[in-house]
Design a protein around this motif. Structure first.
Motif, PDB file in Angstrom:
ATOM      1  N   VAL A 378       0.838  -1.207   0.000  1.00 16.23           N
ATOM      2  CA  VAL A 378       0.000   0.000   0.000  1.00 16.23           C
ATOM      3  C   VAL A 378       0.872   1.255   0.000  1.00 16.23           C
ATOM      4  O   VAL A 378       0.629   2.194  -0.773  1.00 16.23           O
ATOM      5  CB  VAL A 378      -0.952  -0.010   1.217  1.00 16.23           C
ATOM      6  CG1 VAL A 378      -1.564   1.371   1.428  1.00 16.23           C
ATOM      7  CG2 VAL A 378      -2.045  -1.039   1.019  1.00 16.23           C
ATOM      8  N   VAL A 379       1.876   1.294   0.852  1.00 13.13           N
ATOM      9  CA  VAL A 379       2.753   2.464   0.904  1.00 13.13           C
ATOM     10  C   VAL A 379       3.454   2.671  -0.426  1.00 13.13           C
ATOM     11  O   VAL A 379       3.576   3.810  -0.919  1.00 13.13           O
ATOM     12  CB  VAL A 379       3.780   2.309   2.049  1.00 13.13           C
ATOM     13  CG1 VAL A 379       4.826   3.417   1.981  1.00 13.13           C
ATOM     14  CG2 VAL A 379       3.076   2.331   3.393  1.00 13.13           C
ATOM     15  N   ALA A 380       3.889   1.592  -1.062  1.00 12.85           N
ATOM     16  CA  ALA A 380       4.552   1.712  -2.360  1.00 12.85           C
ATOM     17  C   ALA A 380       3.620   2.291  -3.411  1.00 12.85           C
ATOM     18  O   ALA A 380       4.013   3.160  -4.201  1.00 12.85           O
ATOM     19  CB  ALA A 380       5.072   0.345  -2.798  1.00 12.85           C
ATOM     20  N   ILE A 381       2.378   1.826  -3.431  1.00 16.44           N
ATOM     21  CA  ILE A 381       1.408   2.345  -4.409  1.00 16.44           C
ATOM     22  C   ILE A 381       1.107   3.816  -4.136  1.00 16.44           C
ATOM     23  O   ILE A 381       1.066   4.639  -5.060  1.00 16.44           O
ATOM     24  CB  ILE A 381       0.118   1.503  -4.379  1.00 16.44           C
ATOM     25  CG1 ILE A 381       0.393   0.090  -4.886  1.00 16.44           C
ATOM     26  CG2 ILE A 381      -0.975   2.166  -5.229  1.00 16.44           C
ATOM     27  CD1 ILE A 381      -0.776  -0.865  -4.695  1.00 16.44           C
ATOM     28  N   VAL A 382       0.892   4.137  -2.868  1.00 13.52           N
ATOM     29  CA  VAL A 382       0.593   5.529  -2.511  1.00 13.52           C
ATOM     30  C   VAL A 382       1.723   6.453  -2.953  1.00 13.52           C
ATOM     31  O   VAL A 382       1.481   7.510  -3.552  1.00 13.52           O
ATOM     32  CB  VAL A 382       0.352   5.652  -0.993  1.00 13.52           C
ATOM     33  CG1 VAL A 382       0.320   7.118  -0.569  1.00 13.52           C
ATOM     34  CG2 VAL A 382      -0.960   4.978  -0.603  1.00 13.52           C
ATOM     35  N   MET A 383       2.947   6.087  -2.690  1.00 10.07           N
ATOM     36  CA  MET A 383       4.078   6.934  -3.063  1.00 10.07           C
ATOM     37  C   MET A 383       4.271   6.984  -4.577  1.00 10.07           C
ATOM     38  O   MET A 383       4.651   8.017  -5.130  1.00 10.07           O
ATOM     39  CB  MET A 383       5.350   6.442  -2.379  1.00 10.07           C
ATOM     40  CG  MET A 383       5.324   6.552  -0.854  1.00 10.07           C
ATOM     41  SD  MET A 383       4.851   8.214  -0.268  1.00 10.07           S
ATOM     42  CE  MET A 383       6.177   9.196  -0.977  1.00 10.07           C
ATOM     43  N   ALA A 384       4.011   5.880  -5.250  1.00  9.25           N
ATOM     44  CA  ALA A 384       4.145   5.878  -6.706  1.00  9.25           C
ATOM     45  C   ALA A 384       3.127   6.809  -7.357  1.00  9.25           C
ATOM     46  O   ALA A 384       3.425   7.485  -8.356  1.00  9.25           O
ATOM     47  CB  ALA A 384       3.988   4.455  -7.247  1.00  9.25           C
ATOM     48  N   ILE A 385       1.925   6.854  -6.815  1.00  8.66           N
ATOM     49  CA  ILE A 385       0.877   7.709  -7.384  1.00  8.66           C
ATOM     50  C   ILE A 385       1.061   9.164  -6.966  1.00  8.66           C
ATOM     51  O   ILE A 385       0.950  10.082  -7.783  1.00  8.66           O
ATOM     52  CB  ILE A 385      -0.515   7.215  -6.945  1.00  8.66           C
ATOM     53  CG1 ILE A 385      -0.766   5.795  -7.435  1.00  8.66           C
ATOM     54  CG2 ILE A 385      -1.607   8.161  -7.463  1.00  8.66           C
ATOM     55  CD1 ILE A 385      -0.754   5.627  -8.924  1.00  8.66           C
ATOM     56  N   GLY A 386       1.337   9.397  -5.705  1.00 10.83           N
ATOM     57  CA  GLY A 386       1.328  10.775  -5.203  1.00 10.83           C
ATOM     58  C   GLY A 386       2.663  11.369  -4.854  1.00 10.83           C
ATOM     59  O   GLY A 386       2.729  12.528  -4.412  1.00 10.83           O
ATOM     60  N   SER A 388       5.547  12.064  -6.736  1.00 18.34           N
ATOM     61  CA  SER A 388       6.493  12.656  -7.694  1.00 18.34           C
ATOM     62  C   SER A 388       6.899  14.070  -7.312  1.00 18.34           C
ATOM     63  O   SER A 388       8.089  14.410  -7.322  1.00 18.34           O
ATOM     64  CB  SER A 388       5.900  12.631  -9.107  1.00 18.34           C
ATOM     65  OG  SER A 388       4.686  13.351  -9.169  1.00 18.34           O
ATOM     66  N   SER A 389       5.939  14.928  -6.971  1.00 15.80           N
ATOM     67  CA  SER A 389       6.289  16.317  -6.665  1.00 15.80           C
ATOM     68  C   SER A 389       7.171  16.396  -5.425  1.00 15.80           C
ATOM     69  O   SER A 389       8.120  17.190  -5.368  1.00 15.80           O
ATOM     70  CB  SER A 389       5.021  17.159  -6.462  1.00 15.80           C
ATOM     71  OG  SER A 389       4.320  16.758  -5.293  1.00 15.80           O
ATOM     72  N   TYR A 390       6.888  15.575  -4.422  1.00 15.77           N
ATOM     73  CA  TYR A 390       7.672  15.590  -3.189  1.00 15.77           C
ATOM     74  C   TYR A 390       9.103  15.107  -3.454  1.00 15.77           C
ATOM     75  O   TYR A 390      10.067  15.676  -2.935  1.00 15.77           O
ATOM     76  CB  TYR A 390       7.007  14.711  -2.139  1.00 15.77           C
ATOM     77  CG  TYR A 390       5.579  15.102  -1.831  1.00 15.77           C
ATOM     78  CD1 TYR A 390       5.291  16.111  -0.919  1.00 15.77           C
ATOM     79  CD2 TYR A 390       4.514  14.459  -2.460  1.00 15.77           C
ATOM     80  CE1 TYR A 390       3.980  16.467  -0.635  1.00 15.77           C
ATOM     81  CE2 TYR A 390       3.201  14.809  -2.187  1.00 15.77           C
ATOM     82  CZ  TYR A 390       2.939  15.816  -1.280  1.00 15.77           C
ATOM     83  OH  TYR A 390       1.642  16.175  -1.011  1.00 15.77           O
TER      84      TYR A 390
END
Length: 676
Positions: A378-386, A388-390
């Motif tokens: 879940v954490v991997a998917i969340v970071m992959a989707i959201g 990039s800007s960070y």
């Protein structure tokens, strides 16, 4: 907007008997609203002319829908939907509308790959988050061409054409069932959604949009890549998923498509609100009144006229909550889709990510603790989707949330202080719901009543939802979301998505406590909200919708009246130019020029400091040197705001006036032509 088998309607609720005092508490908000209207002076803020315009539009759409019902035997809701959709096409433009429709179909096809069994609106929301997440990582690369976007969208649609056809047929059948289950409330809800959609008829004029949000879509349209340079614009690397999604149909259409895309988000949210009401054991009437309450919130129409992230945030949040309510078993596809939505919230804004985080206790209570493997996924998917800007901001600017919290990160691109707006610290206390309702101007760039009356009018329903065992968990969660956003900063716009999430719960409770008269209470709240819709946004208050109708969708008159810079920039764009400087720091309305747009405001720290230093040299030599060094070929000038040093500098460079709109002039520097 009915429920798919994979998101089942729960069985009959284990309801407790309704006591007389509960009915009294439900209706407590009505006399409180009357008291507030009579004692706070809010009536003086009401603009009856704006409300009359809504009534005229409502009657016109009802007339069209009635004619279609007589001619084609359509339900009134269908005719209303067609009438308002055609109006949007006329004002937003057919090409942008088709671009958004193409994008939506491609997103639906993509979202179905994650979980093919969930409702169409949820698949579309997930597909949009996936698109925004992927493109966010690709922004620095020169791949953002119209042909590339069209090829990918068409390939997705063609590859899934049979599934899309079946999905459309199934969605149509479900729509017919939903309308037939409660025809009058359905018509009322669609009428309310149509009135909210009038905000989408307007061109982009909101200050944050023309100083910031338009920058990324126009940069991709003109240059096909987005340079990662926070030195040119301090917000250029802030969470960008919302602007990336605005860019896709804009690049395909060759023109802004904000209005049509916002209506897509509104439709996705409305479908989620309808389903969430059903999942809470609400009747079809309660579900449709939930949609009407959402549509009638003044901020729904206001946000439809802007590029602010709260419109997509509400959509993703409502569907994420719907998935939590429907959670059964441990289907990995279900968890993956929930992670995609949470990633979308992270990619939209930190405040949106906080909403997802605050949903976590409720989700864990309903599903139990996941395995470590599931958490990592879940954490991997969340970071992959959201993420990039960070990630890019952390790498380039050494602050993943630039310009926020820079007292901690000390990025060289911003002052070493934590960004803060003292206007929105009016205080958090027990009177806050009352003040948000009747003194809205303290908590938003709006007027009294511009936030709507739900917090007061339905306060009894919220208390009852907390009291009754079958709804306590969700009521406490929605209260936590609202409080969590208001504690650090009392800014009403940020609370909008959480308020939308609460509406299905409040409608369901109202019908459960007083099924015979709840419709009167909810319809009254809707009408009161519509009466004050114009107080939520200055453009609605000054009659911009009426101007858009009278100008037959031509944006130039509205630009000339309120943001003349946009007409001048269109003229500049048609000529050879280098960088364009907005010389008034109070009007840095140059976002649509992308990296070619510069200003002497806080958005561009290097030019801001250079302007201060140049103004100290009275003969204009420093200004002339600054403009040459920064490769400025054209300027947007307000003559009344020019300093003596600026005038002298422009004279040194032989600046000539090329055009004017209102109190803004376009000046060209012939000396810059040799730089090309």
């Amino acid at each position: 907007m009915t429920v798919d088998a994979s998101l089942p309607m729960n069985g009959p609720a284990r309801e407790t008997a309704v006591r007389p005092w509960e009915r009294g508490l439900l209706w407590l908000g009505a006399p409180l609203c009357v008291t507030g209207l009579a004692t706070t002076g809010i009536a003086a803020q009401w603009r009856p002319g704006r409300f009359a315009e809504l009534l005229i539009l409502a009657l016109a759409s009802l007339g069209i829908a009635a004619a279609l019902r007589r001619a084609l035997r359509w339900p009134l809701a269908n005719g209303l939907a067609i009438a308002w959709l055609l109006a949007l096409v006329g004002f937003a433009g057919p090409v942008p509308f088709l671009a958004v429709a193409t994008f939506a179909l491609a997103a639906l096809a993509l979202g179905a790959l994650v979980h093919p069994g969930v409702p169409v609106a949820l698949q579309t929301a997930g597909g949009l988050a996936l698109c925004g997440g992927l493109l966010g990582w690709l922004l620095p690369l020169p791949v953002h061409h119209r042909a590339a976007y069209l090829i990918v969208c068409v390939a997705l649609i063609a590859g899934r054409r049979r599934w899309l056809r079946d999905a459309a047929s199934d969605a149509a059948a479900r729509w017919r069932d939903a309308v037939a289950s409660a025809p009058r409330p359905a018509a009322f809800a669609i009428l309310a959604l149509g009135l909210a959609s009038t905000g989408a008829w307007l061109p982009t004029l909101q200050a944050d949009d023309i100083t910031y949000h338009l920058r990324l879509p126009w940069q991709l349209l003109q240059a096909h890549r987005y340079p990662l340079d926070p030195g040119l614009h301090i917000w250029s690397m802030a969470p960008w998923l919302g602007d990336v999604l605005q860019a896709v149909p804009q690049v395909m259409a060759g023109a802004e498509a904000r209005g049509a895309l916002n209506l897509l988000w509104i439709a996705i949210t409305a479908a989620g609100v309808w389903q969430l009401a059903g999942a809470l054991h609400g009747t079809a009437r309660a579900a449709w009144y939930s949609v009407a309450l959402y549509a009638c919130l003044p901020l729904t129409a206001a946000l439809a006229g802007s590029m602010q992230t709260e419109t997509p945030t509400a959509a993703l949040l409502v569907w994420l909550a719907r998935m939590i309510v429907a959670a059964r078993g441990r289907d990995p596809r279900f968890l993956a889709l929930a992670a995609v939505l949470a990633g979308g919230l992270l990619g939209l804004k930190l405040a949106a990510a906080l909403l997802a985080l605050l949903l976590l206790p409720w989700a864990l209570w309903r599903r139990g603790l996941p395995s470590l493997r599931a958490v990592v996924a879940v954490v991997a998917i969340v970071m992959a989707i959201g993420g990039s800007s960070y990630a890019y901001a952390g790498f380039v600017a050494h602050n993943p949330v630039l310009p926020l919290f820079n007292a901690w990160f000390h990025s060289p691109y911003a002052a070493p202080v934590n960004f803060n707006d003292p206007r929105w610290h009016a205080g958090f206390d027990a009177l806050l719901p009352w003040n948000l309702t009747f003194h809205t101007e303290r908590y938003l760039e709006a007027f009294a009543g511009g936030g709507g009356f739900v917090l007061v009018a339905l306060a009894g329903a919220w208390l009852l939802a907390l009291w009754r065992r079958e709804t306590t968990a969700m009521a406490a969660t929605t209260l936590l979301l609202v409080a969590g956003l208001l504690l650090p900063m009392q800014y009403l716009r940020y609370v909008f998505p959480a308020l939308v999430l609460a509406l299905p719960l409040l409608a369901v409770i109202a019908f459960r406590i007083d099924p015979k008269r709840a419709a009167w209470l909810l319809a009254g709240v809707c009408v009161l909200n519509l009466a004050f819709q114009a107080n939520s946004f200055w453009l609605l208050r000054v009659g911009a919708v009426k101007m858009a109708v009278l100008s037959a969708g031509d944006d130039a008159p509205l630009f000339r009246e309120y943001v003349p810079e946009r007409n001048l920039i269109a003229a500049i764009r048609a000529t050879p130019h280098h960088d364009v400087l907005a010389l008034d720091p109070e009007r840095p309305y140059i976002a649509e020029l992308g990296v070619r747009g510069r200003s002497v405001s806080y958005l561009d720290r290097a030019l801001q400091r250079g302007a201060v230093d140049a103004d100290a040299v009275a003969d204009g030599a420093a200004w002339a040197a600054l403009l040459r060094r920064e490769d400025i070929s054209d300027l947007l000038v307000r003559p009344a705001r020019l300093t003596p040093a600026q005038r002298a500098g422009l004279e040194r460079l032989g600046a000539v006036q090329r055009g004017s709109e209102g109190d803004v002039q376009w000046w060209h520097l012939p000396a810059a032509e040799g730089l090309r």
